[in-house]
Design an enzyme around this catalytic site. Structure first.
Site, PDB file in Angstrom:
ATOM      1  N   ASP A   9     -18.022 -23.654  -7.495  1.00  0.00           N
ATOM      2  CA  ASP A   9     -17.063 -22.711  -6.934  1.00  0.00           C
ATOM      3  C   ASP A   9     -17.667 -22.195  -5.629  1.00  0.00           C
ATOM      4  O   ASP A   9     -18.652 -21.454  -5.636  1.00  0.00           O
ATOM      5  CB  ASP A   9     -16.815 -21.574  -7.936  1.00  0.00           C
ATOM      6  CG  ASP A   9     -15.770 -20.577  -7.451  1.00  0.00           C
ATOM      7  OD1 ASP A   9     -15.640 -20.405  -6.230  1.00  0.00           O
ATOM      8  OD2 ASP A   9     -15.111 -19.947  -8.303  1.00  0.00           O
ATOM      9  N   ARG A  31       7.278 -29.701  -6.990  1.00  0.00           N
ATOM     10  CA  ARG A  31       6.126 -29.466  -7.882  1.00  0.00           C
ATOM     11  C   ARG A  31       5.137 -30.618  -7.747  1.00  0.00           C
ATOM     12  O   ARG A  31       3.920 -30.434  -7.783  1.00  0.00           O
ATOM     13  CB  ARG A  31       6.598 -29.292  -9.339  1.00  0.00           C
ATOM     14  CG  ARG A  31       5.459 -29.243 -10.338  1.00  0.00           C
ATOM     15  CD  ARG A  31       5.829 -28.624 -11.692  1.00  0.00           C
ATOM     16  NE  ARG A  31       7.130 -29.005 -12.201  1.00  0.00           N
ATOM     17  CZ  ARG A  31       7.449 -30.210 -12.688  1.00  0.00           C
ATOM     18  NH1 ARG A  31       6.536 -31.177 -12.728  1.00  0.00           N
ATOM     19  NH2 ARG A  31       8.668 -30.473 -13.134  1.00  0.00           N
ATOM     20  N   LYS A  59      -9.342 -15.668  -0.931  1.00  0.00           N
ATOM     21  CA  LYS A  59     -10.463 -14.962  -0.320  1.00  0.00           C
ATOM     22  C   LYS A  59     -10.632 -15.366   1.155  1.00  0.00           C
ATOM     23  O   LYS A  59      -9.707 -15.269   1.914  1.00  0.00           O
ATOM     24  CB  LYS A  59     -11.716 -15.217  -1.153  1.00  0.00           C
ATOM     25  CG  LYS A  59     -11.487 -15.038  -2.665  1.00  0.00           C
ATOM     26  CD  LYS A  59     -11.076 -13.614  -3.000  1.00  0.00           C
ATOM     27  CE  LYS A  59     -11.079 -13.304  -4.463  1.00  0.00           C
ATOM     28  NZ  LYS A  59      -9.875 -13.498  -5.219  1.00  0.00           N
ATOM     29  N   TYR A  72     -17.373 -15.121 -11.651  1.00  0.00           N
ATOM     30  CA  TYR A  72     -16.268 -14.161 -11.597  1.00  0.00           C
ATOM     31  C   TYR A  72     -15.774 -13.874 -13.029  1.00  0.00           C
ATOM     32  O   TYR A  72     -15.685 -14.798 -13.854  1.00  0.00           O
ATOM     33  CB  TYR A  72     -15.146 -14.746 -10.723  1.00  0.00           C
ATOM     34  CG  TYR A  72     -13.843 -13.993 -10.840  1.00  0.00           C
ATOM     35  CD1 TYR A  72     -13.797 -12.629 -10.591  1.00  0.00           C
ATOM     36  CD2 TYR A  72     -12.674 -14.645 -11.200  1.00  0.00           C
ATOM     37  CE1 TYR A  72     -12.612 -11.928 -10.719  1.00  0.00           C
ATOM     38  CE2 TYR A  72     -11.474 -13.953 -11.313  1.00  0.00           C
ATOM     39  CZ  TYR A  72     -11.449 -12.586 -11.085  1.00  0.00           C
ATOM     40  OH  TYR A  72     -10.285 -11.897 -11.216  1.00  0.00           O
TER      41      TYR A  72
HETATM   42  O1  P1T Z   1      -8.003 -14.501  -8.065  1.00  0.00           O
HETATM   43  P1  P1T Z   1      -7.906 -16.009  -8.015  1.00  0.00           P
HETATM   44  O2  P1T Z   1      -7.311 -16.524  -6.761  1.00  0.00           O
HETATM   45  O3  P1T Z   1      -7.262 -16.573  -9.246  1.00  0.00           O
HETATM   46  O4  P1T Z   1      -9.419 -16.557  -7.964  1.00  0.00           O
HETATM   47  C1  P1T Z   1     -10.307 -16.452  -9.022  1.00  0.00           C
HETATM   48  C2  P1T Z   1     -11.718 -16.486  -8.502  1.00  0.00           C
HETATM   49  C3  P1T Z   1     -12.429 -17.667  -8.590  1.00  0.00           C
HETATM   50  N1  P1T Z   1     -13.700 -17.768  -8.137  1.00  0.00           N
HETATM   51  C4  P1T Z   1     -14.318 -16.711  -7.569  1.00  0.00           C
HETATM   52  C5  P1T Z   1     -15.726 -16.856  -7.104  1.00  0.00           C
HETATM   53  C6  P1T Z   1     -13.647 -15.492  -7.437  1.00  0.00           C
HETATM   54  O5  P1T Z   1     -14.291 -14.474  -6.859  1.00  0.00           O
HETATM   55  C7  P1T Z   1     -12.313 -15.370  -7.910  1.00  0.00           C
HETATM   56  C8  P1T Z   1     -11.560 -14.096  -7.820  1.00  0.00           C
HETATM   57  N2  P1T Z   1     -12.358 -12.963  -7.609  1.00  0.00           N
HETATM   58  C9  P1T Z   1     -11.939 -11.683  -7.487  1.00  0.00           C
HETATM   59  C10 P1T Z   1     -10.645 -11.316  -7.569  1.00  0.00           C
HETATM   60  C11 P1T Z   1     -12.996 -10.685  -7.255  1.00  0.00           C
HETATM   61  O6  P1T Z   1     -12.707  -9.547  -6.842  1.00  0.00           O
HETATM   62  O7  P1T Z   1     -14.165 -11.041  -7.455  1.00  0.00           O
END
Ligand code: P1T
Length: 388
Positions: A177, A53, A202, A105
C-alpha cells in the site's frame, strides 16, 4: 505526449500520461463520459466499451495515467482504497494465509480481522522491520505479504526489496500500500513488489473531494484477474470521480515537493518542543527506518506522528485549539489535518493491538498541507499552549 527523451519526466507524466487531446474537439482535458452503456453495431460489435461497470473511457484514462506513474502495465481503479484492498484479497481462497505488516490503516485491519476471517483466510500481523522475521513467519499455506511503508500511523519503514526477496524465494505475492509515499517518492514494483495499492482519496487526488482507490501490477495474470473482479464485484469509481483524480494528480509532484519541505520544518520543530515526548518522521536521522527510507524513497513525505506528554485531556485540548489544521480523518490533501489515531482512524484495532504498536492517548498524526509553514508552526504552538 511525445518527448525526445527515452522516458518523460515524472511531472510530465502526471500531466499527460494516458491522455491526449480529444480527436474530435481538441479538448485538452479528458472528457467525463457519463454514459452507463455504449451502442454496438450488432451483438458484440462494440468499440472497446459495452457497459460502464466493465469499462469507461474516463476511467481508462485514469488507470493508464496512474499505471504510468507507478511503472505498471495494468491499473485497475476502484470506488475507494478499501475496495481496492478488498479486490486484491479476493484473489485469495479459503485456507490461504496472509502475512500483514503490524501497522496498517484501521480500515485495512478491519478487512482482514472482521471480514476475511469469515471466508477462511488467515492473517498474521507482524512487525516487518527485520525481513528475517517475515521469512520465519511464512507457513506452508502463506500466499501473500501485505504491507504499508511508511505505515499508518506509526510511520514505520519496511525494506520493500528485502521483503520482495522473501516473497520471491517462497513463491508469495507481495502487495504494498503506497498511499503515504505516492509514486513520486517510492515505486514498489521497481523494488520487486507484485501489486501496489492506493487510496486515491489521499495524495493522488490531493484535494479532499474524492473517495477512490486503485491497484497496479505488471503481472498479466493478476491484472486480468483484478479487471475481472472490478467488473464482477462492481466497486468501480464514477466517471466524475475519475476525472477529479486525473485533474488532481497533474500537480502531484509540485504538491509533494512542498509537503516534504514543510513537513521537515514541522518535524524538526516538534523535536525541540518540551511537550513532545517522541516524533515519528522517517526524515529524522533518529528514526529507526531512516537509512532504509533514504535508500528506497526519494524524499520522506508529508506525514508526521508525535507523542504528546500528558493524557487524553491534553491531546484533546491540543486538537480543539487548532485553527489552521482541521481535526479530521484522512490525509494527503492541500489542507493540513490533525487527528487522534486511537479514537479516530485506528479505533477498529483491538486495545491490545493499539498498545503493542504504541498508539496511545498522546499520539497525534499530522497530514501537513500546503499552507505557509509559519502559519502551521504558529497553529501548533497555539495547540500546545492550550493543552498545558
Ligand atoms: O478511505 P479509502 O479511500 O477507502 O482508503 C483506505 C486506506 C487505505 N490505505 C491507507 C494507507 C489509508 O490511509 C487509507 C485511508 N486512511 C484514512 C482515511 C486515514 O485517515 O488514515
Amino acid at each position: 505526449m511525445t518527448t525526445t527523451r527515452e522516458k518523460a519526466g515524472f511531472d510530465t507524466q502526471c500531466i499527460h500520461a494516458g491522455q491526449s487531446p480529444d480527436p474530435v474537439s481538441g479538448a485538452v482535458m479528458a472528457p467525463i463520459v457519463l454514459s452507463s452503456t455504449f451502442a454496438q453495431d450488432g451483438p458484440g460489435g462494440h468499440k472497446g466499451y459495452d457497459y460502464s461497470r466493465a469499462g469507461n473511457p474516463t476511467r481508462t484514462a485514469l488507470e493508464a495515467c496512474l499505471a504510468a506513474l507507478e511503472g505498471a502495465k495494468h491499473g485497475i481503479a476502484f470506488s475507494s482504497g478499501c475496495a481496492a484492498t478488498t479486490a486484491v484479497l479476493m484473489t485469495l481462497a479459503a485456507g490461504d494465509h496472509v502475512l500483514v505488516g503490524d501497522d496498517v490503516y484501521g480500515g485495512t485491519f478491519r478487512i482482514f480481522d472482521k471480514v476475511l476471517k469469515h471466508f477462511g483466510v488467515e492473517t498474521t500481523f507482524i512487525d516487518m522491520q527485520n525481513p528475517l522475521d517475515v521469512l520465519e513467519a511464512v507457513r506452508p499455506n502463506t500466499r501473500m505479504i501485505w504491507l504499508e511503508t511508511p505505515s499508518n500511523p506509526m510511520l514505520k519503514i519496511f525494506d520493500i526489496a528485502a521483503i520482495a526477496d522473501v516473497a520471491r524465494r517462497r513463491g508469495l505475492k507481495l502487495a504494498v500500500d503506497n498511499t503515504f509515499a505516492t509514486p513520486y517518492l517510492q515505486r514498489p514494483l521497481e523494488l520487486g513488489a507484485d501489486l501496489v495499492v492506493h487510496s486515491t482519496t489521499k495524495y493522488l487526488n490531493g484535494h479532499s473531494d474524492v473517495v477512490g482507490g486503485i491497484v497496479m501490477t505488471s503481472d498479466d495474470e493478476l491484472g486480468e484477474r483484478l479487471h475481472f473482479l472490478q467488473k464482477t464485484l462492481g466497486a468501480c469509481p464514477s466517471p466524475f470521480d475519475c476525472y477529479l483524480v486525473l485533474r488532481g494528480v497533474k500537480t502531484l509532484g509540485v504538491r509533494m515537493r512542498r509537503h516534504i519541505e514543510t513537513a521537515r520544518a514541522i518535524a524538526e520543530d516538534l523535536t525541540r518542543h518540551p511537550r513532545v515526548a517522541r516524533v515519528l518522521y522517517p526524515g529524522l536521522e533518529a528514526h529507526p527506518g531512516h537509512a532504509i527510507a533514504k535508500r528506497q524513497m526519494s524524499g520522506f513525505g508529508g506525514m508526521i506522528s508525535f507523542e504528546m506528554r500528558g493524557g487524553l485531556d491534553h491531546a484533546t485540548r491540543f486538537l480543539r485549539a487548532l485553527r489552521v489544521f482541521a481535526c479530521a480523518e484522512s490525509l494527503g490533501g492541500v489542507e493540513s489535518l490533525a487527528e487522534h489515531p486511537a479514537i479516530m482512524t485506528h479505533a477498529s484495532l483491538t486495545a491490545e493491538a493499539r498498545q503493542a504498536l504504541g498508539i496511545g492517548d498522546g499520539l497525534i498524526r499530522l497530514s501537513v498541507g500546503l499552507e505557509d509553514s509559519e502559519d502551521l508552526l504558529e497553529d501548533l504552538q497555539r495547540g500546545f499552549g492550550a493543552s498545558a
